[in-house]
Design a protein around this motif. Structure first.
Motif, short mmCIF file in Angstrom:
data_model
loop_
_atom_site.label_atom_id
_atom_site.label_comp_id
_atom_site.label_asym_id
_atom_site.label_seq_id
_atom_site.Cartn_x
_atom_site.Cartn_y
_atom_site.Cartn_z
N PHE A 63 0.83 -1.20 0.00
CA PHE A 63 0.00 0.00 0.00
C PHE A 63 0.87 1.25 0.00
O PHE A 63 0.54 2.26 -0.65
CB PHE A 63 -0.93 -0.01 1.22
CG PHE A 63 -2.01 1.02 1.17
CD1 PHE A 63 -2.97 1.02 0.17
CD2 PHE A 63 -2.08 2.01 2.14
CE1 PHE A 63 -3.97 1.99 0.12
CE2 PHE A 63 -3.09 2.98 2.11
CZ PHE A 63 -4.03 2.96 1.10
N ASN A 64 1.97 1.22 0.73
CA ASN A 64 2.89 2.36 0.73
C ASN A 64 3.41 2.63 -0.68
O ASN A 64 3.46 3.76 -1.15
CB ASN A 64 4.06 2.08 1.67
CG ASN A 64 5.05 3.24 1.71
OD1 ASN A 64 4.67 4.41 1.64
ND2 ASN A 64 6.32 2.91 1.82
N ALA A 65 3.78 1.56 -1.39
CA ALA A 65 4.32 1.71 -2.74
C ALA A 65 3.25 2.19 -3.73
O ALA A 65 3.49 3.13 -4.50
CB ALA A 65 4.92 0.39 -3.21
N VAL A 66 2.07 1.55 -3.72
CA VAL A 66 1.06 1.91 -4.72
C VAL A 66 0.48 3.30 -4.48
O VAL A 66 0.09 3.99 -5.43
CB VAL A 66 -0.08 0.86 -4.78
CG1 VAL A 66 0.47 -0.49 -5.24
CG2 VAL A 66 -0.83 0.73 -3.47
N THR A 67 0.41 3.73 -3.22
CA THR A 67 -0.09 5.08 -2.98
C THR A 67 0.91 6.13 -3.48
O THR A 67 0.51 7.22 -3.88
CB THR A 67 -0.38 5.32 -1.49
OG1 THR A 67 0.76 4.94 -0.70
CG2 THR A 67 -1.58 4.52 -1.04
N ARG A 68 2.20 5.79 -3.46
CA ARG A 68 3.19 6.69 -4.06
C ARG A 68 2.93 6.81 -5.56
O ARG A 68 3.00 7.90 -6.14
CB ARG A 68 4.59 6.16 -3.83
CG ARG A 68 4.98 5.92 -2.39
CD ARG A 68 5.42 7.17 -1.69
NE ARG A 68 5.89 6.87 -0.35
CZ ARG A 68 6.53 7.72 0.43
NH1 ARG A 68 6.76 8.94 -0.01
NH2 ARG A 68 6.92 7.39 1.63
N ILE A 69 2.65 5.68 -6.20
CA ILE A 69 2.36 5.70 -7.63
C ILE A 69 1.05 6.44 -7.90
O ILE A 69 0.95 7.23 -8.85
CB ILE A 69 2.31 4.25 -8.18
CG1 ILE A 69 3.69 3.60 -8.02
CG2 ILE A 69 1.88 4.24 -9.65
CD1 ILE A 69 3.69 2.09 -8.22
N ASP A 70 0.04 6.20 -7.06
CA ASP A 70 -1.21 6.96 -7.15
C ASP A 70 -0.93 8.46 -7.13
O ASP A 70 -1.50 9.23 -7.90
CB ASP A 70 -2.14 6.62 -5.97
CG ASP A 70 -2.93 5.35 -6.19
OD1 ASP A 70 -2.97 4.86 -7.34
OD2 ASP A 70 -3.49 4.84 -5.21
N ASP A 71 -0.06 8.87 -6.23
CA ASP A 71 0.25 10.29 -6.09
C ASP A 71 0.85 10.85 -7.38
O ASP A 71 0.52 11.96 -7.80
CB ASP A 71 1.23 10.52 -4.93
CG ASP A 71 0.57 10.34 -3.58
OD1 ASP A 71 -0.67 10.39 -3.51
OD2 ASP A 71 1.30 10.14 -2.59
N PHE A 72 1.72 10.08 -8.02
CA PHE A 72 2.32 10.53 -9.28
C PHE A 72 1.24 10.74 -10.35
O PHE A 72 1.34 11.65 -11.17
CB PHE A 72 3.34 9.52 -9.78
CG PHE A 72 4.72 9.73 -9.24
CD1 PHE A 72 5.55 10.70 -9.78
CD2 PHE A 72 5.19 8.98 -8.18
CE1 PHE A 72 6.82 10.91 -9.28
CE2 PHE A 72 6.46 9.18 -7.67
CZ PHE A 72 7.28 10.15 -8.22
N VAL A 73 0.22 9.89 -10.35
CA VAL A 73 -0.84 10.00 -11.35
C VAL A 73 -1.83 11.10 -10.99
O VAL A 73 -2.24 11.88 -11.84
CB VAL A 73 -1.57 8.65 -11.51
CG1 VAL A 73 -2.74 8.79 -12.48
CG2 VAL A 73 -0.61 7.58 -12.01
N LEU A 74 -2.22 11.16 -9.73
CA LEU A 74 -3.29 12.06 -9.32
C LEU A 74 -2.84 13.51 -9.15
O LEU A 74 -3.63 14.43 -9.32
CB LEU A 74 -3.92 11.56 -8.01
CG LEU A 74 -4.59 10.19 -8.07
CD1 LEU A 74 -5.11 9.79 -6.69
CD2 LEU A 74 -5.71 10.17 -9.08
N THR A 75 -1.58 13.72 -8.81
CA THR A 75 -1.10 15.08 -8.59
C THR A 75 -1.23 15.97 -9.82
O THR A 75 -1.64 17.14 -9.70
CB THR A 75 0.34 15.07 -8.06
OG1 THR A 75 0.35 14.43 -6.78
CG2 THR A 75 0.89 16.47 -7.91
#
Length: 448
Positions: free
Chosen positions: A272-284
């Protein structure tokens, strides 16, 4: 350099304003991700999980501060669009003084409450010591976070999205070197990652202050101009409080979701820590496009240009959709490679769980693009109650679904809880927009 958005090409204004923010935020996310990547590879999965458990708590506080600055920036954009420079300067002074006092008190409180919060969120006992150290270091530097965000919000309200982002990029590169130095060379673990982040925040803050003093005479204050304007204080608190509550609501929800993930074990926490970082890259970038819409709408609200407000909103939504078309394929096809950035090949279970999550989210990302576009419009119009209510609805639905779905579907259940939450959010925002559109002319008269 300031930019007046009340005339000229609308798409050009939005794109040229959003692109520097996107690039800068990507750098910021990069240095946040670097903490996770370096900790995951050079300290271990347990430490990666500790940083992951700390992140939602840290984000609640940081984005509360960001919310305060976002709220004041709407007022600043309105005054700048109306060419009322005296009122703009009084707003900057008022928000700066009140915000600094509030941030200092918050920093002290959070420092001492870090460990109890980790216990309340059911963080596994074996990772609490490291997560606690990381949080205490981050909370010690909150004043730098506030100062950077208030200065950058002020510059963005005047149409300058480039300058604060340049400083953020510099600090991001610095953070990468410092994280390697403290974690890999000096073997300081998660504490070193936190120290690297705080030093980098101080540098971005200092650069903003120096730039404004040297290059922005309009924001250079005489001693007599450093005041708390009581006539502006009420609006400042109202705008700041609502946006801060919205940001807090969002990240409290993420913290509660972290609680549902914590029950799945250390591997799921690391995933979850890793995928939320990736989410942040997409959503930001979606959020950056929405911030461009906010500034555009707020400036034109100050100038009372109704038709440009409408066209600006539509242009922003089209840009959001185009962005999703560009990003969805690479995330879906490259999910495995993205996970390997955070976890070595020996972490096969974590990588597999991350792929399951990201393949679903790649399709779902269009929905937050639409919600962000709508929120950008409502913020720019000063109707912040709608943004707060819609965020609250999204988070309540998302948290409920995560606790219902995660026990049976694991990390995939977290992805589908996001989908359901975004659908609920749109179900509230879309009718609200059409009601708002119908009454826009009267609304502008009332607000101005």
């Amino acid at each position: 350099m300031t930019k007046d958005m009340t005339s000229g090409s609308i798409p050009k204004h939005l794109v040229t304003f959003a692109i520097p923010m996107i690039l800068g935020n990507m750098f910021q996310l990069t240095y946040n991700a670097v903490d996770a990547i370096i900790v995951g590879h050079f300290v271990g999965t347990s430490s990666l999980a500790a940083v992951g458990a700390a992140n939602p708590i840290m984000n609640i506080i940081i984005f509360f501060i960001v919310g305060i600055c976002m709220g004041t920036s709407v007022l600043m954009s309105e005054y700048f669009g109306a060419n009322d420079i005296g009122k703009l300067k009084r707003e900057v002074s008022t928000s700066m003084i009140v915000g600094m006092i509030f941030t200092i008190f918050m920093s002290i409180a959070c420092f001492f409450l870090a460990e109890p919060i980790l216990v309340i969120t059911q963080t596994p006992s074996e990772i609490i010591p490291e997560a606690n150290i990381y949080l205490k270091v981050i909370f010690s530097g909150l004043i730098f976070t506030f100062l950077y965000n208030i200065y950058s919000s002020t510059l963005r309200s005047m149409g300058d999205s480039k300058t604060p982002i340049i400083f953020l990029m510099i600090s991001s590169v610095l953070n990468i070197f410092l994280a390697i130095l403290f974690v890999v060379v000096f073997k300081m673990g998660v504490k070193g990652a936190g120290i690297a982040t705080v030093i980098s925040q101080f540098v971005s803050c200092a650069l903003c202050i120096v730039y404004v003093y040297i290059r922005m005479p309009i924001l250079r204050f005489k001693r007599s101009e450093i005041v708390v304007d009581k006539t502006l204080l009420k609006d400042t608190i109202n705008y700041s409080w609502v946006t801060a509550l919205q940001q807090t609501c969002l990240y409290v929800g993420k913290l509660l979701i972290q609680g549902s993930v914590n029950r799945l074990g250390v591997n799921s926490i690391a995933t979850f820590n890793a995928v939320t970082r990736i989410d942040d890259f997409v959503l930001t970038p979606e959020q950056s496009i929405a911030h461009a819409t906010t500034t555009f709408v707020a400036q034109n609200r100050g100038a009372k240009k109704r038709e440009r407000i409408r066209k600006g909103f539509y242009a922003g939504m089209i840009i959001e959709a185009i962005y999703w078309l560009i990003v969805a394929g690479p995330v879906y096809m490259g999910s495995g490679s993205l996970m390997k950035l955070f976890v070595p090949d020996s972490g096969a279970e974590v990588i597999g769980l991350g792929v399951i999550y990201l393949e679903s989210m790649a399709i779902f990302y269009i929905l937050p693009g639409m919600t962000n576009g709508l929120q950008g419009y409502f913020r720019g119009m000063g109707d912040l109650k709608i943004t707060l209510a819609s965020t609250f609805i999204q988070i309540v639905v998302r948290v409920m679904c995560s606790y219902l779905l995660a026990p049976n579907f694991g990390i995939a259940g977290i992805a589908f809880s996001c989908l359901i939450g975004w659908i609920a959010m749109l179900a509230y925002e879309i009718p609200a927009y059409f009601r708002h559109k119908k009454n826009l002319k009267l609304y502008l008269k009332r607000r101005n």
